[in-house]
Design an enzyme around this catalytic site. Structure first.
Site, mmCIF file in Angstrom:
data_model
loop_
_atom_site.group_PDB
_atom_site.id
_atom_site.type_symbol
_atom_site.label_atom_id
_atom_site.label_comp_id
_atom_site.label_asym_id
_atom_site.label_seq_id
_atom_site.Cartn_x
_atom_site.Cartn_y
_atom_site.Cartn_z
ATOM 1 C CG ASP A 1 -0.212 -4.414 2.790
ATOM 2 O OD1 ASP A 1 0.416 -3.441 2.561
ATOM 3 O OD2 ASP A 1 -0.520 -3.508 3.277
ATOM 4 C CB SER B 1 2.564 1.694 5.907
ATOM 5 O OG SER B 1 1.617 1.847 6.417
ATOM 6 C CG HIS C 1 -0.692 0.486 2.866
ATOM 7 N ND1 HIS C 1 -0.284 -0.480 3.521
ATOM 8 C CD2 HIS C 1 -0.135 1.259 3.136
ATOM 9 C CE1 HIS C 1 0.177 -0.043 4.507
ATOM 10 N NE2 HIS C 1 0.288 1.623 4.144
#
Lengths: 461, 461
Positions: free
Chosen positions: B109, B190, B79
């Site tokens: 992911d 992230s 992402h």
């Protein structure tokens, strides 16, 4: 010379002083207000709005302006009181103000389908007479700029005080019929209020949208208030319609198609000389249209002798109405163009399948769940395949067995325990058998969206 | 900026006080662990493709990552780096280096980048193990919270195998459970590493519970290692599936003696369905390996067991149906991409994606032929024709559309030929309709037409 000019100026100045900006004397406004305000009443009702998708319904209270139009208690109200998926009930009407105020119970009459107003009749143990009412004048033609007065009610915090405002005709529409637009925004409490001209004649009421059969909600989106002229609803005042029949008892003929109008562009693309028509865009499986072999892309040009000339979306409504009222079980001839060639098909109209609004429900106290049968409209809305059978969850009781298992409105129960569910009866019987056995856990096989899965219920016996 | 700095200070204060109570994690151990990983930390600024309102746009976002080899492979989240045209990295020594996307895997992911550098002596992280983690052990999260590069936060493992619930029919992480930590993880973290006190990466930080305090989630490094290796070797991750949607045994029964996993749903277009696998079956083993998942935490392992079987292999699947144990021979098929590839069709002003099997199934289509409209630009040709988000284009004139690439070719030819009218066959939910696209119509004329066209799905009759 100079003095005569001055004189004119003076006269003009005086006129201006005596009039408001909208061309009425203060006296005229006061007179119209005094004459019309006794006929204005406040309607209080509860409405139940149902969401066909989730099956959930919510109740809420509402108010609307009512206008007495006869001395015996016939009342006109804005059409929005009674719309698709929203049923008003517990209707009471307050007539008069302050100490004079008197409350009546009212019943809803059948809603006219060519003008967007509701009609109600006040109820009383003794015959009603001598009530104040608004007298209408027909046949007054208005022009752009004609000054108008509107009487209505202020909001609830202001005790629904009767008010008046002035405005002008801001535009005149000539399609689908002559319609006058008011040149300013109208507060909610003035929708349905009487509209008077400079002579104090009541020439109509304030409305927003056209009737559904005329293309309806197109005007709601425009946000422009309209004047419904007296001529539109005079017949309903002269002969009031009967009591509204509950929608479940009202049956409509049905062809089973979704359609779009034959726009000039589509006609040109397909090389059709025909001027307007109805294009079949979707066929409902198993419906009369499909059974007689109608196809997607067929262009209907004549239905039961009536030529069809729809070019715009709102003109499709006329066709819808035509079919609906053609008579269940009646054989009608449809003329159509298929691949440009004229054809005739005879079709026996079916009856419109029950809608979610009229669907049967079963409330089960044991699991704390209310389920409903799956109707054709829900099947189309949720795009369910024909082989999807079951009942749809409408409500779950907070903290109940079904809620704790994660069941929520919109989920389709296809199996309960070992019992396949295809109807409310199946569900009722399954619950009965489960209750007799009192198992520790019961598995429900369900569909949520396009996927299936299990929910485990742990009843508290 | 001022505000951001301030919130950083508050954060630091909290973490400092947290440090004292982090049982047994000595200051020196934390410093050593940080020192081992920090030089390999990467601040990532990808320029991503974003499709919104029928338009393709590029935006720059901020994420984190870490170098895993001396020649410059970098691990981050899908992402963060997915759909990016261009990735700029800032290394720990603040050197700016561009990177290429080697491959991405939306199911886990994860994404792998390669720094465009000739250097072969870059500092890199040591990858640890995630199968021997214990709740309560000290961990560090490193990365760029809110874009603030080179940040370190400290906490413990809260849960070693958190299962994140599916959202609707979309699985959040089908093939892995998550390491839950209270080390502060914020947007921008992230792709950054979760590090143990030995200075080994044990997870890739990817998610946080917004609105909660210090509830962050990292992808366990064991599964990440497999994905990273496959991406570096193949550029992508290939997985098998047999059309299964699984639920834990507990969804059906709480009986602890009941082995296996519940087949909640089988895609009708899958090899499993073809081989006779049905919703409601209890899957006991696949390829001879038992598939037990009494609790949902056990589901990712079973899904991964199926996913790891080579594509096209014929495998025995044992299921319990009612009281009967049966063996099915199922040929595995390749699991389709989680996301369809998206494109902008600028001349008509809309964006579209390929249909995934899930979308096709929801639309009740028998194949994934067609394209799904994801947005249309107001005032554009497509918008004016009435094309809207959620429409599925099945045919263009007389050509059945297979996929986005096929549509793009047909569309390209139409745009070049300037054919004045193009007819699309469109499905939306259960309804189909004809959409006429006017390629040469001037904008005003088109706009006038769209004003009179309904936004609804057609007219029910």
């Amino acid at each position: 010379m100079l003095s005569s000019v001055l004189g004119t100026v003076l006269v003009l100045a005086q006129t201006c002083l005596a009039q408001t900006g909208d061309g009425f004397t203060q006296e005229t406004i006061a007179q119209v207000h005094a004459r019309l305000q006794p006929a204005i009443c406040v309607i209080t009702y509860t409405s139940e709005v149902s969401n066909p998708q989730s099956g959930e319904s919510t109740k809420r209270g509402g108010n609307a302006l009512g206008l007495l139009v006869s001395p015996t208690g016939l009342l006109m109200a804005p059409g929005h009181m009674q719309v698709e998926n929203s049923e008003p009930f517990n209707i009471t009407v307050a007539v008069g103000q302050g100490d004079e105020e008197k409350e009546y119970v009212a019943k809803l009459l059948k809603k006219p389908d060519d003008v967007n107003v509701c009609l109600l009749q006040l109820e009383s143990e003794t015959p009603l007479r001598g009530l104040p009412y608004a007298r209408f004048t027909s046949g007054v033609e208005l022009e752009v700029g004609t000054p108008l007065m509107v009487v209505g009610v202020l909001s609830e915090p202001l005790d629904f005080a009767r008010g008046i405002f002035t405005c002008r005709v801001g535009a005149i529409l000539d399609k689908p019929r002559t319609t006058y637009c008011i040149d300013r925004a109208v507060r909610f409490g003035f929708v349905g209020g009487p509209v008077a001209d400079a002579q104090g004649r009541v020439i109509g009421v304030v409305g927003f949208d056209l009737a559904v059969s005329e293309g309806g909600d197109l005007y709601v989106r425009s946000g422009h208030p309209l004047v419904y002229q007296t001529s539109l609803f005079k017949k309903y005042i002269d002969t009031p319609p009967g009591e509204r029949i509950a929608p479940s008892d009202e049956e409509h003929a049905w062809l089973g198609v979704f359609t779009q109008p034959l726009s000039d562009d589509l006609a040109e693309y397909w090389g059709l000389k025909h001027n307007g028509g109805i294009v079949i865009s979707t066929l409902v499986p198993g419906a009369p249209a499909e059974q007689v072999g109608l196809r997607r892309g067929d262009v209907i040009t004549n239905f039961a002798g009536t030529p069809i000339r729809a070019k715009q979306d709102r003109e499709v409504r006329g066709f819808t109405k035509l079919v609906r009222e053609a008579g269940i079980g009646k054989a009608v001839t449809i003329k159509l163009l298929r691949d440009g060639k004229p054809m005739e098909v005879e079709v026996t109209l079916g009856s419109r399948p029950k809608s979610a609004r009229d669907a049967g429900e079963y409330e089960d106290p044991l699991f704390g769940i209310t389920v409903r049968e799956i109707t054709t409209d829900v099947r189309i809305l949720l795009n369910l395949a024909d082989d999807v059978q079951g009942v749809i969850v409408r409500r779950v009781k907070s903290g109940g067995t079904a809620a704790l298992a994660g069941l929520r409105p919109g989920i389709i129960v296809m199996n309960l325990g070992d019992f396949p569910i295809t109807s409310l009866d199946d569900f009722r019987q399954a619950v009965g058998k489960i209750a007799a056995e009192q198992p520790k856990e019961v598995t429900a096989f369900c569909r949520a969206g396009s996927a299936t899965g299990f929910f485990r219920l742990e009843p508290r016996w | 900026m001022r505000k951001a700095m301030w919130s950083l200070l508050v954060l630091t204060a909290l973490l400092t006080s947290g440090c004292v109570t982090t049982g047994g994690a000595s200051q020196s151990a934390v410093l050593r662990a940080k020192a081992r990983v920090a030089p390999a930390l990467v601040h990532i600024r990808p320029v991503k493709e974003v499709f919104s309102r029928g338009r393709r746009e590029e935006v720059q976002i901020v994420g984190s990552g870490f170098i895993i080899s001396a020649d410059g492979y970098v691990v981050t989240n899908e992402h963060v780096a997915g759909q990016s045209k261009f990735v700029r990295c800032v290394l720990y020594n603040r050197e700016v280096v561009d990177a290429e996307v080697v491959g991405t895997d939306p199911y886990t992911d994860l994404a792998v980048l390669k720094l465009t550098t000739d250097a072969d002596d870059l500092p890199f992280c040591r990858l640890g193990r995630s199968d021997n983690l214990e709740a309560g052990q000290t961990v560090l999260a490193m990365g760029s919270p809110h874009g603030l590069a080179r940040s370190v936060s400290l906490g413990i493992v809260s849960v070693t195998d958190r299962y994140l619930e599916d959202r609707g029919d979309q699985m959040v992480s089908p093939f892995n459970t998550w390491i839950q930590t209270d080390a502060a993880i914020n947007p921008g973290n992230s792709g950054g590493p979760l590090v143990n006190l030995k200075g080994e990466v044990i997870g890739v930080n990817a998610r946080m519970l917004s609105g909660a305090q210090n509830v962050g989630f990292a992808i366990p490094i064991d599964i990440a290692k497999e994905v990273i290796d496959e991406i570096i070797a193949e550029g992508r991750v290939t997985r098998s599936w047999i059309g299964e949607t699984l639920q834990s045994m507990r969804a059906k029964t709480d009986d602890p003696t009941q082995k296996g996993v519940v087949v909640a749903d089988v895609d009708p277009l899958s090899s499993g369905y073809e081989a006779g696998l049905r919703a409601g079956d209890v899957m006991l083993s696949v390829n001879g390996i038992p598939t037990n998942a009494r609790f949902e935490e056990g589901l990712p392992a079973v899904r991964k067991l199926i996913a790891d079987i080579p594509v096209g292999a014929e495998i025995p699947v044992r299921v319990l149906r009612g009281n009967e144990e049966i063996e099915l021979k199922v040929t595995t098929a390749e699991r389709s991409a989680l996301k369809g590839s998206q494109a902008e069709l600028p001349q008509w002003g809309f964006t579209a994606v390929n249909l995934t099997p899930a979308v096709a199934r929801r639309a009740q289509l028998s194949s994934t032929n067609g394209i799904l409209v994801t947005g249309s630009q107001m005032g554009g040709i497509a918008y004016n024709a009435g094309l809207k988000k959620g429409d599925i284009i099945l045919r263009v004139d007389d050509i059945e559309i297979e996929n986005l690439a096929h549509f793009d070719r047909v569309y390209g030819a139409l745009v070049r030929s300037k054919k004045p009218r193009v007819l699309l066959d469109v499905k939306h939910g259960a309804l189909t309709r004809f959409v006429l696209v006017k390629q040469n119509g001037n904008l005003e004329e088109n706009a006038a037409q769209s004003a009179s066209s309904d936004e609804g799905d057609g007219h029910a009759e």
